[in-house]
Design a protein around this motif. Structure first.
Motif, PDB file in Angstrom:
ATOM      1  N   SER A   1       0.827  -1.213   0.000  1.00  0.00           N
ATOM      2  CA  SER A   1       0.000   0.000   0.000  1.00  0.00           C
ATOM      3  C   SER A   1       0.855   1.255   0.000  1.00  0.00           C
ATOM      4  O   SER A   1       0.549   2.227  -0.697  1.00  0.00           O
ATOM      5  N   GLU A   2       1.923   1.228   0.779  1.00  0.00           N
ATOM      6  CA  GLU A   2       2.830   2.381   0.821  1.00  0.00           C
ATOM      7  C   GLU A   2       3.530   2.571  -0.521  1.00  0.00           C
ATOM      8  O   GLU A   2       3.685   3.709  -0.999  1.00  0.00           O
ATOM      9  N   LEU A   3       3.920   1.488  -1.141  1.00  0.00           N
ATOM     10  CA  LEU A   3       4.576   1.573  -2.449  1.00  0.00           C
ATOM     11  C   LEU A   3       3.628   2.143  -3.495  1.00  0.00           C
ATOM     12  O   LEU A   3       4.028   2.954  -4.335  1.00  0.00           O
ATOM     13  N   GLU A   4       2.386   1.759  -3.433  1.00  0.00           N
ATOM     14  CA  GLU A   4       1.381   2.284  -4.365  1.00  0.00           C
ATOM     15  C   GLU A   4       1.276   3.812  -4.216  1.00  0.00           C
ATOM     16  O   GLU A   4       1.214   4.543  -5.205  1.00  0.00           O
ATOM     17  N   ILE A   5       1.291   4.299  -2.993  1.00  0.00           N
ATOM     18  CA  ILE A   5       1.233   5.746  -2.741  1.00  0.00           C
ATOM     19  C   ILE A   5       2.531   6.407  -3.187  1.00  0.00           C
ATOM     20  O   ILE A   5       2.504   7.474  -3.822  1.00  0.00           O
ATOM     21  N   LEU A   6       3.661   5.787  -2.896  1.00  0.00           N
ATOM     22  CA  LEU A   6       4.947   6.352  -3.342  1.00  0.00           C
ATOM     23  C   LEU A   6       4.986   6.483  -4.862  1.00  0.00           C
ATOM     24  O   LEU A   6       5.460   7.497  -5.398  1.00  0.00           O
ATOM     25  N   GLN A   7       4.488   5.479  -5.562  1.00  0.00           N
ATOM     26  CA  GLN A   7       4.492   5.541  -7.029  1.00  0.00           C
ATOM     27  C   GLN A   7       3.675   6.733  -7.525  1.00  0.00           C
ATOM     28  O   GLN A   7       4.063   7.401  -8.483  1.00  0.00           O
ATOM     29  N   LEU A   8       2.562   7.007  -6.869  1.00  0.00           N
ATOM     30  CA  LEU A   8       1.757   8.175  -7.249  1.00  0.00           C
ATOM     31  C   LEU A   8       2.500   9.479  -6.940  1.00  0.00           C
ATOM     32  O   LEU A   8       2.467  10.420  -7.732  1.00  0.00           O
ATOM     33  N   LEU A   9       3.186   9.520  -5.808  1.00  0.00           N
ATOM     34  CA  LEU A   9       3.944  10.726  -5.460  1.00  0.00           C
ATOM     35  C   LEU A   9       5.126  10.922  -6.409  1.00  0.00           C
ATOM     36  O   LEU A   9       5.446  12.054  -6.781  1.00  0.00           O
ATOM     37  N   TRP A  10       5.782   9.838  -6.803  1.00  0.00           N
ATOM     38  CA  TRP A  10       6.872   9.953  -7.771  1.00  0.00           C
ATOM     39  C   TRP A  10       6.348  10.451  -9.112  1.00  0.00           C
ATOM     40  O   TRP A  10       6.989  11.244  -9.783  1.00  0.00           O
ATOM     41  N   GLU A  11       5.182   9.989  -9.493  1.00  0.00           N
ATOM     42  CA  GLU A  11       4.603  10.382 -10.780  1.00  0.00           C
ATOM     43  C   GLU A  11       4.072  11.813 -10.764  1.00  0.00           C
ATOM     44  O   GLU A  11       4.284  12.568 -11.717  1.00  0.00           O
TER      45      GLU A  11
END
Length: 129
Positions: free
Chosen positions: A13-23
């Protein structure tokens, strides 16, 4: 983080949020929640809680300078991916990058373009050694 601490590995779940923040860069909880809801239904309070935990872990930084709190990734995407892959290779493949590659290529259909990129990387690595 001290030198003796191992890096924090984000949950799925945290990785999913990080991917959105990176994008998308620095974002509000509402924005991230809306993006998550494109894939599946996630409650706003769930997203908020996860992002608060991520802030406590040092995975994100919270900007409280405005009425709406904004979050940004505290980890560089490439560094985070490298850490996760190294951890995965160590745990799942007994430290063997070859085993990871052989497994991935044996169980996943790579496109012709992907295979060309892999060949180019191998050639580049061979030149360096």
């Amino acid at each position: 983080m001290s030198l003796n601490q191992s890096p924090v590995i984000p949950t799925d779940s945290e990785l999913e949020i990080l991917q959105l923040l990176w994008e998308h860069g620095e974002s509000s909880v509402r924005f991230i929640n809306e993006k998550l809801n494109h894939k599946r239904e996630v409650g706003y309070t769930t997203t908020l809680k996860i992002m608060q935990i991520m802030n406590d872990k040092g995975l994100v930084k919270r900007n409280t300078g405005q009425k709406i709190h904004l979050y940004k990734a505290a980890l560089q995407e490439n560094k985070a991916k490298t850490t996760m892959v190294n951890e995965f290779i160590t745990n799942a493949f007994n430290g063997s990058a070859k085993e990871l590659v052989m497994h991935a290529l044996g169980h996943h259909k790579a496109t012709a373009n992907e295979l060309e990129e892999i060949k180019a990387l191998i050639q580049s690595l061979e030149k360096q050694s």
